[in-house]
Write a protein that holds these residues in place. Sequence first.
Motif: not given
Length: 569
Positions: A226-253
């Motif tokens: 889900g390392n998209y350049p904008y907030p996205s719930s695409y991956i979390t919808y499938a396997v987690a709560s559905g809350s959006p990940l932040p933009a560039w979540p790997m950079r955030e990590a």
Amino acid sequence: MAAVNPKKSGAKNNAGSFLEVGRDGYWFYGLSHVGEYVNNTGLMWQLGEKMGALLVFAEHRCEPQSHPMFNGGCPRCVSYCTTAQALEDYATIISHLREKQAQRPPAIVFGGSYGGMLAGWMRMKYPEVVDGAIAASAPIWQLSTTVTRETVDWPAVAISRGLSSAGGSSDQCLANLQVAWPLLRGLNTPSALKLLSGHLNTCKPLETVESLISWASASFFLLAEGNYPYPSSYITYAVASGSPLPAWPMREACRSLSRDFGIHVSGSRKDVNYTAKLGDLEVTVDWTYWSSNGGDLTEEQLKASGILDLATAVTKAAGVWYNVSGGQSCWNIIQAEKQPKHAGHDDPQYGKGHEAGSCSKCPPCADCPACPVSRCAGDDTPCNFTGQVPKTFAWDTIVCNDDLSQISAQGLGRDLYWPPSVSSRNFTIASMVGPHELVKASCTEQFDSMGLRGAPVTSDPWSGWMTAYYGGRNVSQHRNIVWSNGALDPWSGMGVYPVGGGPDGPMVQRINSDGSQIALVLDLGAHHLDLMFPDKRDPPCAPAAREIESQMIQQWCQEAYSKQEPLYS
């Protein structure tokens, strides 16, 4: 199933009823969760409007709204969920849509992830039905027979790419993570675990440090997808709560890990043979072997070493995934359990998944590939499923029925992980998979407990049927397929590339000499970014990839029209 003419829908997220066929034919996207994919397939909407195409979204059989065989007393209902049957469904739908047309309109298939696998296979198996395929993030080379020793750790390498300067993070982040795992292993005494639990604010005291390591390291695969350049719930919808990940979540990590913790490393990380020191804490690593003086250090020495700061940074990085909703008051770290032994030739259960003679006709000869799900498919007791089908049910069933082996390794010196997932530097794919024998299936009991019958009782770890049916790595004879992958996506490591190509190669890589089948690499792309709606925050590779795909689709449609006679006269 939903179909819509984008010029008349009035909204990009509306999947209305069937409307007339557009001038340039059908766009067909076959995968589960119609609503989710309708809302996350912007490339189809954009090009569909431009070219006047009818968009068709068809749900995969055995998904939440498409499983009539489960609750109607059908025997062996699970056996009707295979890739071959799904492709036949799609071919039938396209043929039905064409029945009333005076001229055969072109059909282009789109798919991402498993849908990308279906799209590529659809063009390969039904070239007379579909005229081209955009197969995005399609890991069809994850099978035991298609993965190689060189590519087996590519998924882990792709994850690590997002934690380095190549993915917009920092190389310091990746370097710190590589040695964090063995350094943390030194904190496995009761006093050290108590200290670590309190410092990290875990919901329950850690019983082993391996629990923390397994929990934290597992997050990076999901963040990479889900390392998209904008907030996205695409991956979390499938396997987690559905809350959006932040933009560039790997950079955030990497924010918490992109600093100098005072770690000193001597030796070779690439060879997984080094010594790492952090204050008084020292660990020596040689492949899977390790030794640490952590058990000899006092609480004061551990505090002074800086290991607790490193553990906090690792936990905070993992928390980008685990606390995506922002509601966690403590870290709920699941205690690690002993991993089940991988079935191998020294396992007494290997090859004994059924009674002798119960599968005498399958496979029909000693050299034949293992049969698909029809082999030893349980009994004929009618299915009596009354529950709700989970989101990932079709995928899980396909993996079971088709023996879709997923072979990968990590910790081999080119990624963030440790220890290596293979015991020897001299490993082979055969040593990872085991002998060419049928083994006891691991999914049958689960399906039986749900009232679903017909799952195979044996499994082929070498995916013999899938290899024979789809051709393995032999794809060069096919035309009109774009195999697109984001280089930051773990699944890119199992994608299709020409000989000598890969996720770290150029953007366009020809698989066929005439360029009719290509690998398309988005250097800053996550899981099928090219299929998403265009966004001003997209990296340059995204619009460039979509333009290439648009040009190829228009060419495929023109070729289809130029060689077609009237369908009915």
